[in-house]
Design an enzyme around this catalytic site. Structure first.
Site, PDB file in Angstrom:
ATOM      1  N   GLY A  54       0.785  -1.227   0.000  1.00 47.76           N
ATOM      2  CA  GLY A  54       0.000   0.000   0.000  1.00 47.76           C
ATOM      3  C   GLY A  54       0.816   1.276   0.000  1.00 47.76           C
ATOM      4  O   GLY A  54       0.259   2.367  -0.178  1.00 47.76           O
ATOM      5  N   CYS A  95     -27.471  -9.055 -17.164  1.00 48.03           N
ATOM      6  CA  CYS A  95     -26.883  -8.821 -18.481  1.00 48.03           C
ATOM      7  C   CYS A  95     -27.851  -9.322 -19.560  1.00 48.03           C
ATOM      8  O   CYS A  95     -28.317 -10.461 -19.494  1.00 48.03           O
ATOM      9  CB  CYS A  95     -25.540  -9.538 -18.585  1.00 48.03           C
ATOM     10  SG  CYS A  95     -24.801  -9.484 -20.231  1.00 48.03           S
ATOM     11  N   CYS A 125     -25.898 -12.477 -21.586  1.00 41.03           N
ATOM     12  CA  CYS A 125     -25.690 -13.795 -20.991  1.00 41.03           C
ATOM     13  C   CYS A 125     -26.625 -14.078 -19.827  1.00 41.03           C
ATOM     14  O   CYS A 125     -26.667 -15.203 -19.331  1.00 41.03           O
ATOM     15  CB  CYS A 125     -24.244 -13.951 -20.531  1.00 41.03           C
ATOM     16  SG  CYS A 125     -23.801 -12.914 -19.121  1.00 41.03           S
ATOM     17  N   CYS A 180     -22.535  -7.142 -19.397  1.00 40.37           N
ATOM     18  CA  CYS A 180     -21.355  -7.404 -18.566  1.00 40.37           C
ATOM     19  C   CYS A 180     -20.204  -6.495 -18.993  1.00 40.37           C
ATOM     20  O   CYS A 180     -19.939  -6.334 -20.184  1.00 40.37           O
ATOM     21  CB  CYS A 180     -20.921  -8.860 -18.700  1.00 40.37           C
ATOM     22  SG  CYS A 180     -21.992 -10.053 -17.870  1.00 40.37           S
ATOM     23  N   CYS A 218     -18.335 -12.692 -20.231  1.00 41.29           N
ATOM     24  CA  CYS A 218     -19.692 -12.717 -20.778  1.00 41.29           C
ATOM     25  C   CYS A 218     -19.777 -13.714 -21.947  1.00 41.29           C
ATOM     26  O   CYS A 218     -20.708 -14.525 -22.022  1.00 41.29           O
ATOM     27  CB  CYS A 218     -20.095 -11.324 -21.245  1.00 41.29           C
ATOM     28  SG  CYS A 218     -21.798 -11.175 -21.804  1.00 41.29           S
TER      29      CYS A 218
END
Length: 330
Positions: free
Chosen positions: A67, A277, A280, A306, A312
């Site tokens: 970080g 979606c 899909c 997606c 997808c």
């Protein structure tokens, strides 16, 4: 020792003839052998070896201090700063000839940015390319973490436009560096409190601040909030490169990554279970909204698809296969 014959320009044609001698004329038919010679004029991984070693040293420091923003000497690349130079330098410094690469932008393998970056990496390294997340050894991305879980033997490289999460509350980098050193993160807590009071939400749709290993406040790049939980205790090494701000930071595997939240206002993603979606049918992926125009000149409409196009497409093929098996079984 026989000295190579120097390439000298013809006296009449000058520099143009020399360039033609080196890389071939653009007016002739493309020759595969000549094209191969042109590609080998570049160093493997485009940037020079000293630069790659410097990036790798700073990357190791970033991994050792999860970080923490590590400064590095960002190099010039044939793309504008802010369009992925940080991620490119990280990829160029770690990629090997036997790697398998995937490049995505907003989850899409075929966006202009993804295609151009992929072409540059492939032409200067020769590594094979894939769109399957599970097969790639290195995935370079902007904005999205792939939907499919990644493994220990994979590396995710993220392109970062703005590295310091304190930029929202402290514009001076010298002061923000001191704040990180002293772990003085009170201003960002006040900023988030004011967001909740004024708008009823954290008012941070992307670049959500997280605390890594309980020590450093870190920016999650333009990734949506939906992807933030994927960083916690992940098996994969996450490398972040900010070329314009000349910073590298990292999340090593199995690191604690906790989004900032209040006791009475917990962190939550923008996921809505009722949305799906339209390609899909998935309801457990990050969706983006697209405007669909009617072919007969009627009024268009908004639809959700997606964001991860590769996932997808794989989901569609899987459902099609299941449907075919049922039909054949009948």
């Amino acid at each position: 020792m026989v000295q190579p014959e120097p390439l000298e320009p013809d006296e009449d044609s000058g520099l143009d003839a020399l360039l033609e001698q080196l890389i071939g004329s653009e007016n002739v038919e493309p020759d595969p052998e000549q094209a191969q010679i042109r590609e080998t004029l570049y160093n493997f991984g485009f940037i020079d070896e000293d630069s790659k070693r410097e990036v790798r040293r700073k990357t190791l420091k970033a991994v050792a201090i999860p970080g923490h923003l590590v400064p590095f000497a960002s190099r010039d690349l044939p793309v504008a700063k802010g369009w992925g130079t940080g991620g490119l330098q990280l990829t160029f410094s770690i990629i090997k000839p036997d790697d398998l690469l995937k490049v995505i932008d907003q989850g899409d393998d075929d966006s202009v940015n993804a295609v151009n970056l992929r072409r540059l990496i492939q032409r200067t390294t020769g590594v094979p390319i894939t769109t399957d997340t599970t097969l790639a050894s290195i995935v370079q991305t902007r904005h999205r973490v792939p939907e499919e879980p990644m493994r220990e033997d994979q590396i995710l490289v993220l392109q970062v436009p703005m590295a310091d999460p304190l930029r929202w509350v402290q514009p001076y980098i010298e002061r923000s560096t001191e704040m990180h050193a002293e772990m003085d993160y009170a201003p960002i807590w006040v900023y988030m409190y004011e967001s909740v009071v004024q708008s009823g939400d954290m008012d941070i749709s992307s670049q959500y601040p997280v605390m890594v290993e309980g020590r450093y406040l870190m920016d999650t790049t333009p990734c949506p909030r939906y992807d933030v939980p994927r960083l916690h205790m992940s098996e994969t090494l996450y490398l972040y490169g900010a070329g314009r701000e000349k910073r590298i930071y990292a999340i090593p595997p199995y690191s604690r990554v906790e989004p900032l939240e209040f006791e009475d206002f917990p962190f939550r993603t923008e996921h809505k279970p009722e949305q799906f979606c339209e390609k899909c049918g998935s309801t457990n992926t990050y969706l983006t909204r697209h405007y669909i125009e009617e072919k007969q000149g009627g009024e268009g409409r908004w639809a959700f698809f997606c964001s991860d196009t590769s996932y997808c497409q794989k989901h569609i093929l899987m459902k099609t296969g299941e449907k075919a098996e049922k039909v054949s079984g009948e």
